[in-house]
Design an enzyme around this catalytic site. Structure first.
Site, PDB file in Angstrom:
ATOM      1  N   ASN A 172       0.797  -1.227   0.000  1.00 58.03           N
ATOM      2  CA  ASN A 172       0.000   0.000   0.000  1.00 58.03           C
ATOM      3  C   ASN A 172       0.830   1.277   0.000  1.00 58.03           C
ATOM      4  O   ASN A 172       0.277   2.370  -0.073  1.00 58.03           O
ATOM      5  CB  ASN A 172      -0.964   0.014   1.192  1.00 58.03           C
TER       6      ASN A 172
ATOM      7  N   CYS B  83      -2.755   5.861   7.947  1.00 53.35           N
ATOM      8  CA  CYS B  83      -2.807   5.580   9.388  1.00 53.35           C
ATOM      9  C   CYS B  83      -1.434   5.773  10.040  1.00 53.35           C
ATOM     10  O   CYS B  83      -1.329   6.252  11.166  1.00 53.35           O
ATOM     11  CB  CYS B  83      -3.360   4.194   9.648  1.00 53.35           C
TER      12      CYS B  83
HETATM   13  N1  PLP Z   1      -4.653  -3.305   4.279  1.00 52.60           N
HETATM   14  C1  PLP Z   1      -4.175  -2.471   3.339  1.00 52.60           C
HETATM   15  C2  PLP Z   1      -3.112  -2.964   2.402  1.00 52.60           C
HETATM   16  C3  PLP Z   1      -4.664  -1.164   3.240  1.00 52.60           C
HETATM   17  O1  PLP Z   1      -4.164  -0.349   2.307  1.00 52.60           O
HETATM   18  C4  PLP Z   1      -5.662  -0.738   4.147  1.00 52.60           C
HETATM   19  C5  PLP Z   1      -6.183   0.643   4.120  1.00 52.60           C
HETATM   20  O2  PLP Z   1      -5.519   1.606   3.927  1.00 52.60           O
HETATM   21  C6  PLP Z   1      -6.130  -1.647   5.126  1.00 52.60           C
HETATM   22  C7  PLP Z   1      -5.597  -2.922   5.151  1.00 52.60           C
HETATM   23  C8  PLP Z   1      -7.159  -1.255   6.141  1.00 52.60           C
HETATM   24  O3  PLP Z   1      -8.412  -1.094   5.543  1.00 52.60           O
HETATM   25  P1  PLP Z   1      -9.668  -0.592   6.403  1.00 52.60           P
HETATM   26  O4  PLP Z   1      -9.285   0.741   6.931  1.00 52.60           O
HETATM   27  O5  PLP Z   1     -10.774  -0.546   5.381  1.00 52.60           O
HETATM   28  O6  PLP Z   1      -9.943  -1.573   7.447  1.00 52.60           O
END
Ligand code: PLP
Length: 396
Positions: free
Chosen positions: A153, A337
């Site tokens: 990500n 985050c």
């Molecule tokens: N995993 C990945 C690779 C992400 O990019 C994200 C969100 O940014 C998440 C998990 C978490 O997603 P959510 O906030 O919808 O629970």
């Protein structure tokens, strides 16, 4: 506004919203209620689940709907949760050697769950690709779960999941021969890349796959976990037994209808990739005018086409972001985050960037809101800000 942060959130399209709206008001029934109107809502819900499942070549019943990817990841890790009957001795034994292996660049929602067990990380290369030798080295007889995201990500690096699945398959065979009773599962967080990659759970060879509505112009707060046949999970939320007893609570009908509608709206991955390649090229050519040439991060050959992670060594990425925000251009330094906590990115550290390089790194992620015109404008603005920063530094 020019939005260059689609990896963190995407806008819900008008069509998706229109499909969701009736389920807040006229079709508000609890799908578990006994009358016909409620049963119709149940049918719509199941059909929406099937639509989501189709995107990854699965069946609706293989999915557990969750409140997003974070919860889906947490649920996946329950596959290795110790039985309630486990003795203290057993627990001590499990803690001796890793039970789960995760890529060191995983999202926090994977890493934090791994930490609940005896765990280890698998190294990545300088482009963020999994180091398959390290995986093989660490795949000890007690490992029960390997978790590797489909695409990172922050970098957009796409992992070779089929190759990983093959390595795990060979290990399973050798365990069978030697009478080792430990299961060995492959989980992948496919939050990023769902719109751009042709995903099929059987072809990928995954046992568990996390899906995220929020990254494909569906509503936030909805996700799903694909659960392969024979995989046993422990419920995170107990109650009325919805979602195969794994996730109790009245179903989020509008959310799931919206997630399914977003899946239906997805364009052909190849044509999308072509669009993003062109937009990235425009951005890159604008950036040639900057006083400090950026270097691009991630894997050139195995990267999501909408990701453009880059580094201006010696500059402060946070300042660049604020300066661009003044012009209503939005991008980020990395995962939203992590950025909000002001922590340096563990992903950029893992690929070997120095603290100075990490401080100068930005993530541009393209998506539905981008056009050739707005990307060009953003590129010019970025160059102006970077050049201004260079002058400011040389004066001080
Ligand atoms: N995993 C990945 C690779 C992400 O990019 C994200 C969100 O940014 C998440 C998990 C978490 O997603 P959510 O906030 O919808 O629970």
């Amino acid at each position: 506004m020019i939005y260059l942060d689609h990896a963190s959130a995407t806008p819900v399209s008008k069509k998706v919203l229109e499909r969701m709206l009736p389920y807040f008001s006229e079709k508000f029934f609890n799908p578990s209620a006994p009358y016909l109107s409620a049963k119709r809502v149940r049918e719509d819900y199941e059909s929406a689940k099937q639509t989501i499942a189709n995107l990854v070549g699965a069946k609706g019943n293989d999915l557990v709907i969750t409140s997003g990817a974070t919860e889906a990841n947490a649920l996946a890790f329950t596959a290795v949760a110790p039985d309630n009957l486990e003795t203290e001795q057993n627990l001590k034994n499990t803690l001796k050697s890793p039970k789960v292996l995760v890529l060191e660049t995983e999202h926090a929602s994977v890493l934090e769950n791994a930490k609940k067990y005896a765990w280890d990380t698998i190294k990545v290369t300088k482009t963020g690709l999994i180091d398959l030798f390290d995986l093989k080295k660490k795949l000890s007889p007690e490992v029960e779960l390997v978790s590797v995201s489909l695409a990172n990500n922050e970098l957009g690096t796409i992992q070779p999941l089929s190759e990983i699945a093959q390595i795990l398959k060979e290990e399973r065979l050798s365990r069978l021969k030697s009478g080792n009773p430990h299961q060995l599962l492959l989980h992948s967080d496919a939050s990023q890349g769902l719109a751009l990659l042709d995903i099929n759970v059987s072809r990928l060879g995954v046992d568990l796959l996390t899906l995220n509505s929020a990254k494909i112009s569906g509503p936030k707060g909805v996700g799903a976990l694909y659960v392969g046949h024979g995989v046993r999970l422990n419920p995170l939320v107990l109650g009325g037994g919805q979602e195969r007893n794994l996730r109790s609570g009245t179903e989020n009908i509008p959310g799931v209808i919206g997630f399914a509608a977003a899946c239906e709206q997805l364009k052909n991955p190849a044509s999308l990739a072509k669009k993003y390649k062109k937009l990235s090229d425009i951005l890159k050519s604008e950036l040639e005018n900057s006083k400090i040439p950026p270097f691009f991060l991630g894997d050139k050959k195995s990267k999501l086409s909408n990701f453009l992670p880059l580094c201006f060594p010696g500059l402060d990425a946070e300042r660049i972001i604020y300066k661009l925000e003044e012009r209503e251009i939005y991008l980020s330094t990395g995962a939203a985050c992590a950025a909000s906590k002001g922590k340096p990115s563990h992903v950029l550290r893992a690929i070997g960037l120095s603290p100075e390089e990490i401080a100068g790194s930005l993530r541009i992620s393209l998506g539905v809101l981008n056009t050739e015109e707005n990307v060009r404008e953003a590129g010019k603005a970025l160059v102006e800000v970077v050049n201004h920063e260079c002058e400011r530094i040389s004066r001080s």
